[in-house]
Design a protein around this motif. Structure first.
Motif, PDB file in Angstrom:
ATOM      1  N   GLU A  94      -8.712   0.744   0.596  1.00 33.24           N
ATOM      2  CA  GLU A  94      -7.920   1.740   1.329  1.00 33.24           C
ATOM      3  C   GLU A  94      -7.807   3.050   0.553  1.00 33.24           C
ATOM      4  OE1 GLU A  94      -6.505   1.405   4.436  1.00 33.24           O
ATOM      5  OE2 GLU A  94      -7.578  -0.496   4.567  1.00 33.24           O
ATOM      6  N   GLY A  95      -8.420   3.122  -0.626  1.00 34.59           N
ATOM      7  CA  GLY A  95      -8.404   4.347  -1.422  1.00 34.59           C
ATOM      8  C   GLY A  95      -7.286   4.437  -2.438  1.00 34.59           C
ATOM      9  N   VAL A  96      -6.539   3.360  -2.644  1.00 34.01           N
ATOM     10  CA  VAL A  96      -5.460   3.366  -3.624  1.00 34.01           C
ATOM     11  C   VAL A  96      -6.062   3.243  -5.019  1.00 34.01           C
ATOM     12  CG1 VAL A  96      -3.409   2.146  -4.457  1.00 34.01           C
ATOM     13  CG2 VAL A  96      -3.816   2.388  -1.994  1.00 34.01           C
ATOM     14  N   GLU A  97      -5.588   4.091  -5.927  1.00 29.73           N
ATOM     15  CA  GLU A  97      -6.083   4.078  -7.304  1.00 29.73           C
ATOM     16  C   GLU A  97      -5.150   3.252  -8.180  1.00 29.73           C
ATOM     17  OE1 GLU A  97      -6.789   7.130 -11.019  1.00 29.73           O
ATOM     18  OE2 GLU A  97      -6.727   7.931  -8.994  1.00 29.73           O
ATOM     19  N   PHE A  98      -5.708   2.243  -8.823  1.00 26.29           N
ATOM     20  CA  PHE A  98      -4.946   1.427  -9.759  1.00 26.29           C
ATOM     21  C   PHE A  98      -5.105   2.035 -11.140  1.00 26.29           C
ATOM     22  CE2 PHE A  98      -4.822  -1.145  -6.128  1.00 26.29           C
ATOM     23  CZ  PHE A  98      -3.703  -1.956  -6.276  1.00 26.29           C
ATOM     24  N   THR A  99      -3.984   2.256 -11.803  1.00 23.86           N
ATOM     25  CA  THR A  99      -3.968   3.038 -13.036  1.00 23.86           C
ATOM     26  C   THR A  99      -4.256   2.242 -14.293  1.00 23.86           C
ATOM     27  OG1 THR A  99      -1.565   2.748 -13.148  1.00 23.86           O
ATOM     28  CG2 THR A  99      -2.380   4.747 -12.085  1.00 23.86           C
ATOM     29  N   GLY A 100      -4.318   0.928 -14.214  1.00 29.16           N
ATOM     30  CA  GLY A 100      -4.556   0.168 -15.431  1.00 29.16           C
ATOM     31  C   GLY A 100      -5.186  -1.184 -15.199  1.00 29.16           C
ATOM     32  N   ALA A 111      -0.211  -5.274 -11.848  1.00 31.72           N
ATOM     33  CA  ALA A 111      -1.279  -4.347 -11.488  1.00 31.72           C
ATOM     34  C   ALA A 111      -0.614  -3.029 -11.092  1.00 31.72           C
ATOM     35  CB  ALA A 111      -2.110  -4.901 -10.338  1.00 31.72           C
ATOM     36  N   PRO A 112      -0.575  -2.042 -11.997  1.00 27.34           N
ATOM     37  CA  PRO A 112       0.084  -0.767 -11.693  1.00 27.34           C
ATOM     38  C   PRO A 112      -0.787   0.157 -10.839  1.00 27.34           C
ATOM     39  CG  PRO A 112      -0.708  -0.768 -13.954  1.00 27.34           C
ATOM     40  CD  PRO A 112      -1.029  -2.120 -13.376  1.00 27.34           C
ATOM     41  N   PHE A 113      -0.116   0.870  -9.921  1.00 26.80           N
ATOM     42  CA  PHE A 113      -0.800   1.858  -9.089  1.00 26.80           C
ATOM     43  C   PHE A 113       0.177   2.949  -8.706  1.00 26.80           C
ATOM     44  CE2 PHE A 113       0.770  -1.470  -6.333  1.00 26.80           C
ATOM     45  CZ  PHE A 113       1.125  -0.888  -5.127  1.00 26.80           C
ATOM     46  N   LYS A 114      -0.302   3.975  -8.043  1.00 23.01           N
ATOM     47  CA  LYS A 114       0.518   5.109  -7.616  1.00 23.01           C
ATOM     48  C   LYS A 114       0.609   5.115  -6.098  1.00 23.01           C
ATOM     49  CE  LYS A 114       0.773   7.394 -11.670  1.00 23.01           C
ATOM     50  NZ  LYS A 114       2.013   7.773 -12.321  1.00 23.01           N
ATOM     51  N   ASP A 115       1.741   5.605  -5.588  1.00 21.67           N
ATOM     52  CA  ASP A 115       1.820   5.812  -4.149  1.00 21.67           C
ATOM     53  C   ASP A 115       1.179   7.152  -3.811  1.00 21.67           C
ATOM     54  OD1 ASP A 115       3.724   7.835  -4.616  1.00 21.67           O
ATOM     55  OD2 ASP A 115       5.371   6.756  -3.668  1.00 21.67           O
TER      56      ASP A 115
END
Length: 128
Positions: A94-100, A111-115
């Motif tokens: 869906e295009g969500v970027e996971f930061t780590g 699993a960290p990500f940004k909104d």
């Protein structure tokens, strides 16, 4: 000498009513929490929208144009519907970027990500 005793009523928080999340673009944020994460959108307006995250209300709070993004702050942690691996793969599509990536710890997996507005979110799963 007389000793005076007092009884103090202790007031404590009974729970979390709402988590406020600052957003720059309300429509984009509502799409992210509603469509991308699949949470129930309860109400929307230009300045405030409410998302039901399994009984915890997330309030999307429109920033004023002069507000600056502050580093740090709260992190909203979600329990994935399925496995963390499956949810990460789905949201990446869906295009969500996971930061780590997914990290394993003795207390569980995250699993960290940004909104869509740059706020910190993460998935949490108990230890295997």
């Amino acid at each position: 000498m007389a000793v005076r005793t007092e009884t103090w009523e202790v007031l404590m928080a009974r729970g979390v009513a709402t988590v406020w999340v600052p957003v720059d673009d309300m429509d984009r944020a509502v799409r992210f929490y509603g469509s991308t994460l699949g949470l129930e959108v309860r109400s929307t307006s230009e300045d405030w929208s409410e998302i039901d995250a399994g009984g915890l209300m997330i309030g999307l709070n429109g920033r004023e144009e002069t507000a600056e993004h502050a580093p740090g702050g709260a992190v909203i942690t979600f329990q994935p519907e399925g496995s963390i691996d499956d949810e990460v793969a789905h949201l990446q599509q869906e295009g969500v970027e996971f930061t780590g990536g997914i990290s394993d710890h003795e207390w569980g997996r995250i699993a960290p990500f940004k909104d869509s507005e740059g706020n910190d979110l993460q998935f949490y799963g108990p230890p295997a």
